[in-house]
Motif scaffolding. Structure first.
Motif, PDB file in Angstrom:
ATOM      1  N   ASP A 228      -5.273  -3.422   3.281  1.00  0.00           N
ATOM      2  CA  ASP A 228      -4.282  -4.466   2.992  1.00  0.00           C
ATOM      3  C   ASP A 228      -3.097  -4.397   3.949  1.00  0.00           C
ATOM      4  N   SER A 229      -2.702  -3.180   4.314  1.00  0.00           N
ATOM      5  CA  SER A 229      -1.546  -3.023   5.205  1.00  0.00           C
ATOM      6  C   SER A 229      -1.949  -2.638   6.625  1.00  0.00           C
ATOM      7  N   CYS A 230      -3.243  -2.485   6.842  1.00  0.00           N
ATOM      8  CA  CYS A 230      -3.733  -2.107   8.172  1.00  0.00           C
ATOM      9  C   CYS A 230      -4.966  -2.940   8.507  1.00  0.00           C
ATOM     10  N   PRO A 231      -4.765  -4.182   8.990  1.00  0.00           N
ATOM     11  CA  PRO A 231      -5.878  -5.086   9.281  1.00  0.00           C
ATOM     12  C   PRO A 231      -6.778  -4.562  10.401  1.00  0.00           C
ATOM     13  N   ARG A 232      -7.985  -5.109  10.452  1.00  0.00           N
ATOM     14  CA  ARG A 232      -8.975  -4.635  11.416  1.00  0.00           C
ATOM     15  C   ARG A 232      -8.587  -4.928  12.860  1.00  0.00           C
ATOM     16  N   ARG A 233      -8.000  -6.081  13.101  1.00  0.00           N
ATOM     17  CA  ARG A 233      -7.749  -6.498  14.480  1.00  0.00           C
ATOM     18  C   ARG A 233      -6.650  -5.664  15.125  1.00  0.00           C
ATOM     19  N   SER A 234      -6.959  -5.136  16.291  1.00  0.00           N
ATOM     20  CA  SER A 234      -5.986  -4.324  17.032  1.00  0.00           C
ATOM     21  C   SER A 234      -4.764  -5.164  17.375  1.00  0.00           C
ATOM     22  N   GLY A 235      -3.597  -4.579  17.171  1.00  0.00           N
ATOM     23  CA  GLY A 235      -2.349  -5.285  17.434  1.00  0.00           C
ATOM     24  C   GLY A 235      -1.708  -5.796  16.168  1.00  0.00           C
ATOM     25  N   ASP A 236      -2.514  -6.026  15.127  1.00  0.00           N
ATOM     26  CA  ASP A 236      -1.979  -6.495  13.850  1.00  0.00           C
ATOM     27  C   ASP A 236      -1.596  -5.295  12.983  1.00  0.00           C
ATOM     28  N   GLY A 237      -0.325  -5.141  12.780  1.00  0.00           N
ATOM     29  CA  GLY A 237       0.139  -4.073  11.903  1.00  0.00           C
ATOM     30  C   GLY A 237      -0.001  -2.682  12.472  1.00  0.00           C
ATOM     31  N   ASP A 238      -0.102  -2.564  13.790  1.00  0.00           N
ATOM     32  CA  ASP A 238      -0.291  -1.247  14.413  1.00  0.00           C
ATOM     33  C   ASP A 238       0.749  -0.223  13.973  1.00  0.00           C
ATOM     34  N   THR A 239       1.988  -0.658  13.796  1.00  0.00           N
ATOM     35  CA  THR A 239       3.067   0.278  13.486  1.00  0.00           C
ATOM     36  C   THR A 239       3.378   0.378  11.990  1.00  0.00           C
ATOM     37  N   ASN A 240       2.588  -0.329  11.163  1.00  0.00           N
ATOM     38  CA  ASN A 240       2.793  -0.219   9.717  1.00  0.00           C
ATOM     39  C   ASN A 240       2.581   1.230   9.275  1.00  0.00           C
ATOM     40  N   LEU A 241       3.464   1.715   8.414  1.00  0.00           N
ATOM     41  CA  LEU A 241       3.442   3.122   8.024  1.00  0.00           C
ATOM     42  C   LEU A 241       2.822   3.331   6.642  1.00  0.00           C
ATOM     43  N   THR A 242       2.063   4.420   6.535  1.00  0.00           N
ATOM     44  CA  THR A 242       1.439   4.816   5.271  1.00  0.00           C
ATOM     45  C   THR A 242       1.635   6.315   5.079  1.00  0.00           C
ATOM     46  N   PRO A 243       1.922   6.773   3.868  1.00  0.00           N
ATOM     47  CA  PRO A 243       2.083   8.215   3.637  1.00  0.00           C
ATOM     48  C   PRO A 243       0.796   8.994   3.956  1.00  0.00           C
ATOM     49  N   LEU A 244       0.946  10.113   4.611  1.00  0.00           N
ATOM     50  CA  LEU A 244      -0.205  10.981   4.869  1.00  0.00           C
ATOM     51  C   LEU A 244      -0.737  11.550   3.558  1.00  0.00           C
ATOM     52  N   ASP A 245       0.143  11.730   2.604  1.00  0.00           N
ATOM     53  CA  ASP A 245      -0.222  12.222   1.276  1.00  0.00           C
ATOM     54  C   ASP A 245       0.376  11.261   0.267  1.00  0.00           C
ATOM     55  N   ALA A 246      -0.448  10.322  -0.216  1.00  0.00           N
ATOM     56  CA  ALA A 246       0.059   9.243  -1.058  1.00  0.00           C
ATOM     57  C   ALA A 246       0.583   9.730  -2.403  1.00  0.00           C
ATOM     58  N   SER A 247       0.087  10.874  -2.882  1.00  0.00           N
ATOM     59  CA  SER A 247       0.478  11.355  -4.210  1.00  0.00           C
ATOM     60  C   SER A 247       1.929  11.800  -4.261  1.00  0.00           C
ATOM     61  N   SER A 248       2.373  12.506  -3.218  1.00  0.00           N
ATOM     62  CA  SER A 248       3.758  13.008  -3.206  1.00  0.00           C
ATOM     63  C   SER A 248       4.236  13.110  -1.762  1.00  0.00           C
ATOM     64  N   PRO A 249       4.492  11.964  -1.118  1.00  0.00           N
ATOM     65  CA  PRO A 249       4.790  11.933   0.322  1.00  0.00           C
ATOM     66  C   PRO A 249       6.075  12.636   0.737  1.00  0.00           C
ATOM     67  N   SER A 250       6.986  12.858  -0.209  1.00  0.00           N
ATOM     68  CA  SER A 250       8.253  13.501   0.134  1.00  0.00           C
ATOM     69  C   SER A 250       8.371  14.897  -0.478  1.00  0.00           C
TER      70      SER A 250
END
Length: 330
Positions: A228-250
């Motif tokens: 949803d936040s990282c589309p297949r096409r290169s260039g779309d959303g390349d810099t969108n950030l996602t936690p490496l550990d979604a359960s407790s990222p901080s």
């Protein structure tokens, strides 16, 4: 007889002088600043804590800076150097470009410790090592505190090519990851436990796009959510950030390993640590251990961080103590 005594005395004097003139390269020690500047370490901790209060993500950034420093020609502060007419530094290498961050916090620490010590006595390389440890302990608690060895000096040169060659990318498979770590004198256990640093921080879409669309060893619902936040096409959303550990990222904890057990490692290189089959071997065993025993992870993480922090440090008369972490003194 007198001439022989004079000659012997002269030889003794020359040997003694030579002994004092030969540079001695001492090992790193935990109490290096106790006498030369006892205020240094408390100041570093205070500034790191303030920076994390402002932005929790900065803890992961400071930990990553230390890792990226040590893996390129040793723990010598070279990652902090800006480009000069005589060399292209590490900041513009592919694994670092628009990715590594936290330089302003390092600058703030450097100014503060130099002022408190009345001179530049604390190296930028040591600042990175201590800031990484303090970040981990602040975000994870007292069990993640470990004693940093100190006494590094700073490099007067940096290499973009060396950074490109030595920093393992997120698409590496397990044999490539292990070979990379072994080339630095680190072993399989170090690989698995240091990868646990990914329990904090964020990753850009471009680093895991291929995994969520093409990997088979991934939880399908996990992959679908990420698309949803990282589309297949290169260039779309390349810099969108996602936690490496979604359960407790901080929070610095062991949930990173729990995610691997369920095929929810964000990066391809993360999930390579746990296969879940007959071929997983020692890496699988360690992931399982750390997933249910946070104290084992905390203990082993400190040991491996100390080991990594001892990669080819400059000591004695090697390198320098920089006045400004971004540039050499001359």
């Amino acid at each position: 007889m007198g001439s022989h005594l004079q000659l012997s005395f002269l030889v003794l004097v020359m040997v003694t002088l030579a002994t004092f003139m030969i540079p001695t390269f001492a090992q790193l020690t935990p109490n290096y600043y106790d006498k030369v500047c006892p205020k240094a370490l408390p100041i570093i901790k205070s500034i790191v804590k303030q920076a994390i209060i402002r932005e929790k993500r900065i803890g992961a950034s400071l930990l990553r800076l230390h890792f990226h420093d040590c893996f390129v020609n040793g723990c010598d502060g070279s990652v902090l150097l800006d480009d000069t007419p005589s060399f292209l530094g590490e900041k513009t290498a592919l694994p670092n470009l628009n990715s590594i961050r936290g330089f302003e916090v390092v600058d703030e620490i450097k100014v503060a410790v130099d002022k408190a010590c009345n001179r530049p006595v604390v190296s930028c390389a040591d600042i990175l090592a201590v800031a990484a440890r303090d970040s981990v302990a602040i975000l994870g608690g007292a069990q993640y505190w470990y004693q940093v060895l100190l006494g590094r000096r700073d490099a007067i040169y940096a290499s973009k090519d060396a950074a490109n060659a030595n920093l393992p990318p997120p698409f590496f498979n397990f044999p490539q990851l292990l070979a990379s770590f072994q080339s630095h004198g680190l072993d399989l256990k170090d690989l698995v436990v240091l990868s646990g640093g990914h329990t904090i921080g964020l990753a850009k879409c471009i680093t895991f796009r291929d995994r969520i669309f093409n990997d088979t060893h991934i939880d399908p619902n996990f992959a679908a959510t990420l698309r949803d936040s990282c589309p297949r096409r290169s260039g779309d959303g390349d810099t969108n950030l996602t936690p490496l550990d979604a359960s407790s990222p901080s929070q610095f904890d062991n949930t990173y390993y729990k995610a691997l057990l369920h095929k929810k490692g964000l990066l391809h290189s993360d999930q390579e640590l746990f296969k879940g089959g007959d071929d997983g071997g020692e890496s699988d065993r360690l992931v399982q251990l750390y997933s249910y025993d946070p104290y084992a992870f905390a203990r082993d993480f400190g040991v491996s961080m100390i080991k990594m922090g001892n990669l080819k440090p400059l000591t004695g008369y090697e390198g320098e103590i920089r006045y400004n972490c971004r540039k050499v003194n001359y």
